[in-house]
Design an enzyme around this catalytic site. Structure first.
Site, PDB file in Angstrom:
ATOM      1  N   TYR A   6       0.822  -1.203   0.000  1.00  0.00           N
ATOM      2  CA  TYR A   6       0.000   0.000   0.000  1.00  0.00           C
ATOM      3  C   TYR A   6       0.856   1.252   0.000  1.00  0.00           C
ATOM      4  O   TYR A   6       2.068   1.183   0.200  1.00  0.00           O
ATOM      5  CB  TYR A   6      -0.959   0.005   1.200  1.00  0.00           C
ATOM      6  CG  TYR A   6      -0.309   0.347   2.537  1.00  0.00           C
ATOM      7  CD1 TYR A   6       0.527  -0.550   3.186  1.00  0.00           C
ATOM      8  CD2 TYR A   6      -0.527   1.586   3.137  1.00  0.00           C
ATOM      9  CE1 TYR A   6       1.118  -0.223   4.406  1.00  0.00           C
ATOM     10  CE2 TYR A   6       0.060   1.919   4.361  1.00  0.00           C
ATOM     11  CZ  TYR A   6       0.882   1.006   4.985  1.00  0.00           C
ATOM     12  OH  TYR A   6       1.470   1.330   6.181  1.00  0.00           O
TER      13      TYR A   6
ATOM     14  N   LYS B 224       6.572  -1.873   1.880  1.00  0.00           N
ATOM     15  CA  LYS B 224       5.368  -1.312   2.515  1.00  0.00           C
ATOM     16  C   LYS B 224       4.191  -2.274   2.312  1.00  0.00           C
ATOM     17  O   LYS B 224       3.327  -2.048   1.471  1.00  0.00           O
ATOM     18  CB  LYS B 224       5.076   0.078   1.944  1.00  0.00           C
ATOM     19  CG  LYS B 224       4.156   0.911   2.825  1.00  0.00           C
ATOM     20  CD  LYS B 224       4.239   2.377   2.483  1.00  0.00           C
ATOM     21  CE  LYS B 224       3.219   3.225   3.203  1.00  0.00           C
ATOM     22  NZ  LYS B 224       3.341   3.260   4.659  1.00  0.00           N
TER      23      LYS B 224
ATOM     24  N   GLU C 213      12.343   2.628  13.917  1.00  0.00           N
ATOM     25  CA  GLU C 213      11.420   3.675  13.444  1.00  0.00           C
ATOM     26  C   GLU C 213      10.150   3.580  14.279  1.00  0.00           C
ATOM     27  O   GLU C 213      10.063   2.776  15.202  1.00  0.00           O
ATOM     28  CB  GLU C 213      11.127   3.484  11.957  1.00  0.00           C
ATOM     29  CG  GLU C 213      10.456   2.150  11.634  1.00  0.00           C
ATOM     30  CD  GLU C 213      10.156   1.954  10.152  1.00  0.00           C
ATOM     31  OE1 GLU C 213       9.914   2.949   9.446  1.00  0.00           O
ATOM     32  OE2 GLU C 213      10.142   0.789   9.715  1.00  0.00           O
TER      33      GLU C 213
ATOM     34  N   LEU D   1      11.276   1.433   6.876  1.00  0.00           N
ATOM     35  CA  LEU D   1      10.660   1.893   5.641  1.00  0.00           C
ATOM     36  C   LEU D   1      11.335   3.212   5.259  1.00  0.00           C
ATOM     37  O   LEU D   1      11.493   4.099   6.107  1.00  0.00           O
ATOM     38  CB  LEU D   1       9.159   2.125   5.836  1.00  0.00           C
ATOM     39  CG  LEU D   1       8.454   2.569   4.550  1.00  0.00           C
ATOM     40  CD1 LEU D   1       8.253   1.385   3.615  1.00  0.00           C
ATOM     41  CD2 LEU D   1       7.126   3.230   4.847  1.00  0.00           C
TER      42      LEU D   1
END
Ligand code: PDD
Length: 285
Positions: free
Chosen positions: A33, A149, A182, A206
């Site tokens: 996505y 992702k 993250e 990411l």
């Protein structure tokens, strides 16, 4: 007016939009996505989001659902039909519909594409940024390829829920060495003296589009930057901390696990980077 979704070639009222129960996204999490900001009726950093979508698809050996030009047209059509001036567009591609089997369908099936758009009042983000957010830390229990992702967000869902239950906005994920990778849905940054630090690009994070654009801004302004790992301890002792993402932009962090960052107010650098962000992002109407 009800929301309109694009689903596999058709624009349909979202309340009636359906996907097949054997869609591999639904059954196996076999999909990817993107979330792209809409600001003043334009897409922000669309090209970078679409490039990352292509990369995610390539890493999973999934076909592109549409030619790039056709996809940009669909994004605009969904924005227009939903009259979204400020908010987000959501793009989801799954490997398609096939009888359940872990291995890829043979012959390959058409990938499923869903696009939705949502209006969000920018004043909400601005108000949050003026106050700053709290983050908690949790072990990073995700798979070893969060650089792709994918729609498999269960660890992220659980982390965000834990954050919410503890009165925080985001959870910072900590690897086996005590380093911050993250956030559950954002990239993590700290400022130490006047140096801006964020995790280097590798398979453990990411590569955020907001992160990339912010690095352009930072370079243009001549700020010192280090792309390297930093520990939770180092973060707690930082002069500033913040997160970035398409839905948060640059968002100051004022506490980490109830340890106040500096004086507990949004950092000056983070606030200034937030204010300048859209001067460096590319808006395409
Ligand atoms: N999330 N890291 C993770 C794990 C993310 O899920 C996101 C974005 C980011 C920031 O990427 P970008 O700057 O390209 O938005 C980093 C989106 C917004 C989401 O899941 O809703």
């Amino acid at each position: 007016m009800g929301r309109i979704a694009y689903v596999n070639g058709r624009y349909v009222p979202q309340a009636q939009a359906m996907v097949a129960i054997e869609d591999r996204g639904y059954q196996l999490g076999d999909g990817v996505y993107e979330v792209c900001e809409i600001r003043g009726g334009a897409l922000i950093d669309e090209a970078r989001h679409l490039a990352r979508l292509e990369r995610s698809l390539g890493e999973l050996r999934m076909a592109s659902p549409l030619a790039p030009g056709a996809l940009t047209h669909v994004l605009r059509e969904v924005m227009t039909r939903n009259r979204v001036q400020d908010g987000y567009v959501y793009i989801q591609v799954t490997r398609g519909v096939a009888p359940r089997d872990h291995a890829f369908p043979v012959p390959a099936v058409r990938p499923s594409l869903v696009v939705t758009a949502k209006a969000v009042d920018p004043a909400k983000g601005a108000a949050l940024a003026a106050k700053g957010i709290k983050v908690i830390s949790l072990p990073d229990i995700r798979w070893k390829r969060p650089d792709i992702k994918t729609i498999d967000l269960l660890p992220n869902v659980l982390a965000r829920q834990a954050a919410k239950e503890q009165g925080a906005y985001e959870a910072w994920l900590i690897d086996a060495d005590g380093m911050v990778t993250e956030g559950a849905a954002s990239n993590a940054w700290i400022v130490k003296d006047k140096t801006i630090i964020t995790h280097q690009v590798d398979r453990s994070i990411l590569r955020g589009v907001t992160r990339t654009t912010l690095l352009d801004l930072i370079a243009a302004k001549g700020f010192r930057v280090e792309e390297r790992r930093f520990s939770l301890e180092e973060a707690k002792a930082a002069t500033e901390a913040f997160i970035t993402g398409a839905t948060t932009l640059v968002m100051p962090v004022i506490a980490i696990d109830d340890v106040v960052v500096a004086d507990g107010r949004p950092g000056g650098l983070a606030t200034s980077l937030r204010a300048q962000f859209h001067n460096f992002a590319r808006a395409t109407p």
